[in-house]
Write an enzyme that holds these catalytic residues in place. Structure first.
Site, PDB file in Angstrom:
ATOM      1  N   HIS A 216      -2.265   7.027   4.421  1.00  0.00           N
ATOM      2  CA  HIS A 216      -1.279   5.968   4.660  1.00  0.00           C
ATOM      3  C   HIS A 216       0.143   6.338   4.222  1.00  0.00           C
ATOM      4  O   HIS A 216       0.913   5.488   3.774  1.00  0.00           O
ATOM      5  CB  HIS A 216      -1.701   4.661   3.986  1.00  0.00           C
ATOM      6  CG  HIS A 216      -1.104   3.447   4.652  1.00  0.00           C
ATOM      7  ND1 HIS A 216      -1.134   2.187   4.097  1.00  0.00           N
ATOM      8  CD2 HIS A 216      -0.449   3.317   5.843  1.00  0.00           C
ATOM      9  CE1 HIS A 216      -0.543   1.331   4.894  1.00  0.00           C
ATOM     10  NE2 HIS A 216      -0.126   1.993   5.967  1.00  0.00           N
TER      11      HIS A 216
ATOM     12  N   CYS B 218       0.806  -1.227   0.000  1.00  0.00           N
ATOM     13  CA  CYS B 218       0.000   0.000   0.000  1.00  0.00           C
ATOM     14  C   CYS B 218       0.838   1.276   0.000  1.00  0.00           C
ATOM     15  O   CYS B 218       0.726   2.100  -0.908  1.00  0.00           O
ATOM     16  CB  CYS B 218      -0.915   0.029   1.228  1.00  0.00           C
ATOM     17  SG  CYS B 218      -1.913  -1.442   1.475  1.00  0.00           S
TER      18      CYS B 218
END
Length: 566
Positions: free
Chosen positions: A179, A124
């Site tokens: 993130h 990610c």
């Protein structure tokens, strides 16, 4: 005549008041879950869809590409909507797998340009960092998933795509998952080039309660993570995130002046674990026998509905004809480790996501971990490329120079980039300027260089030497698993099915062997040596941005919330 003038002024005043009322009414806060779909949207077979079924481009009206429209002035820069799905498997879109219900995605992809030689990072955070910076993870400092209990973020020295576009006059918005670090305020989205942010800062959380938790020091810590800009936003607790993000994106579009350029990064939580979706989407996917796969498929359908409603909002605001919509996953779908006792249980699905027919998944450099499901759709594409597959080599790292440098006309001359401008490849079908792509490079504690690199049709997958801890990690994730709904039986799911004598250096011709079955390292020693040397050379440019610091978890979860603490 004075009476007529007075009457005209009165009418104009009433009209202005009416318009003001409409604007104020539309500028409402995001509504509750059950108000997500407007009453005037079409219902087909129980699925709420936008009126996107009429998206077919009128060839008589739109035959020019973006480059041809230069006669109208390149000052008319396109709006860019970048939609990033989270942990979406290569085989988990309807245009790859007919069992998946994703009509909007399928329509956009099959009338746009499907990217079938397109690569992302295997995790990610590294994938997002590539998108934001146009630079490989060896340069931008993000090579692993960022964890909530560490003081780390995308280095502040990195210039983001949002920085560049905002400086070029774009309105920039992030909706969804960040993130890329939040231990300090200056790490968060509105300090990294985005005019607004609605979403969560961490990497994974619950879909309704918006909380993240992790074990540390023998205890479990958790906190609420949902923000509007820098304000913790409790009012969204209990609402499903895909619906929230779709509504927010539609609001931005509906409130935007269509004559000004807009960039939205819609970074969806779907379809990342924990697997959860409103029941109506599960019911739509009742043809999936495995209950978890059924929920996962429902999450894809819900995401698809959201994208349909967003495209309709663009058309309603007269923005669609000047929009470039990009859809991509951030990495391959995750697979279970085959050492999991449940993996060999024939009554259990070994994986929820599917990257079939590719080998491996999230966290590995096998094709299933890094070849992404992706497409571009825009009326600005040349007619001859609409509805085609593009098999030219390209990657996540190419979007900054393409979107900001070319489409956005931003000045990127002072940036050291690894990406290329691939717009002519996408819009006209030209050859890709990229002939080489670094997938990953790591130097182990034993000074072993491992990772993966692609040159032309050739791919080297270097698992490290006998001492490298990376070997087992990649072997365990080199699974070759068909989804249960396709009823395909294969002889072996384990990496031992790969042919060749050397288990640590693997060479594949990806064009001929996309499933990575035939290890050709022994047959092509010169090509193996060339790619290994290139990988080693890349390893010399790994930039170290300091050691990440483990912090007191009590600081990370002050007042049971997740957010900056330093």
């Amino acid at each position: 005549m004075p009476e007529l003038r007075s009457y005209t002024i009165t009418l104009l005043t009433l009209l202005m008041l009416t318009l003001a009322f409409v604007v104020v009414t539309n500028y409402s806060t995001l509504t509750a879950d059950n108000n997500f779909v407007a009453d005037n949207r079409t219902r087909i077979k129980g699925i709420v869809r936008s009126t996107f079924d009429n998206v077919e481009v009128d060839e008589q009206e739109r035959t020019e590409s973006f480059t041809d429209s230069a006669s109208q002035g390149r000052e008319t820069r396109p709006h860019v909507i970048f939609i990033l799905a989270d942990d979406l498997g290569y085989n988990d879109v309807g245009y790859h797998n007919s069992h998946i219900i994703s009509p909007t995605i399928d329509k956009l992809a099959t009338t746009g340009v499907r990217l079938e030689n397109y690569y992302v990072a295997n995790l990610c955070s590294p994938s997002r960092a590539q998108l934001m910076t146009g630079r490989y993870q060896m340069r931008n400092g993000i090579s692993q998933i960022l964890q909530p209990q560490y003081d780390e973020c995308l280095p502040l020295s990195e210039i983001t795509i949002a920085d560049v576009l905002r400086n070029a006059g774009y309105s920039t918005h992030l909706v969804g998952k960040w993130h890329l670090g939040y231990s300090r305020r200056e790490c968060t989205p509105t300090h990294r080039g985005f005019d607004s942010f609605l979403g969560f800062l961490s990497g994974s959380e619950t879909y309704y309660d918006h909380t993240i938790g992790w074990p540390q020091n023998g205890r479990h810590y958790s906190g609420y993570d949902f923000y509007v800009n820098e304000r913790i936003a409790y009012e969204y607790k209990g609402q499903y995130s895909t619906h929230i993000f779709a509504r927010r994106t539609m609001d931005i579009i509906e409130q935007h002046n269509a004559t000004e350029p807009l960039f939205i990064f819609l970074s969806l939580q779907a379809v990342h674990s924990p697997f959860d979706v409103p029941k109506k989407y599960i019911h739509i996917n009742k043809h999936f026998k495995d209950p978890t796969r059924r929920i996962y498929a429902g999450m894809v359908t819900c995401m698809d509905e959201a994208i349909g409603n967003i495209t309709q909002a663009l058309k309603n605001n007269n923005m669609w004809d000047n929009t470039v919509l990009i859809f991509s996953t951030d990495n391959g779908g995750p697979l279970k480790d085959y050492e999991d006792p449940e993996f060999l249980n024939p009554t259990r699905t070994p994986t929820v996501a599917s990257n079939w027919p590719l080998r491996g998944g999230k966290g590995s450099d096998w094709e299933g971990g890094i070849r992404g499901a992706a497409f571009v759709h825009s009326p600005l594409l040349m007619p001859q490329v609409r509805g085609t597959e593009n098999r030219e080599l390209m990657g996540m790292v190419d979007w900054l120079p393409t979107v900001a440098g070319y489409l956005g006309k931003a000045n990127i001359d002072n940036l050291t980039l690894d990406g290329y401008n691939i717009w002519s490849t996408l819009s006209q079908g030209d050859a890709s300027p990229r002939q080489e792509l670094l997938h990953n490079v790591v130097v182990s504690e034993h000074q072993s260089v491992y990772g993966a690199i692609r040159v032309g049709d050739w791919k080297l997958l270097q698992l490290g030497d006998i001492q490298g801890a990376n070997v087992k990690f990649h072997v365990n994730r080199g699974l070759h698993i068909p989804p249960p709904e396709m009823n395909i039986t294969i002889k072996s799911t384990k990496v031992q099915a790969v042919e060749g004598s050397n288990p640590y250096t693997l060479l594949f011709n990806i064009k001929q062997d996309p499933r990575e079955i035939h290890n050709l390292a022994a047959e092509h020693p010169q090509m193996t040596s060339l790619l290994r040397d290139k990988l080693t050379e890349y390893s010399k440019f790994i930039e170290h941005h300091g050691e990440k610091t483990l912090v007191d978890p009590e600081k990370c979860t002050r007042n049971k919330t997740i957010g900056p603490w330093l």
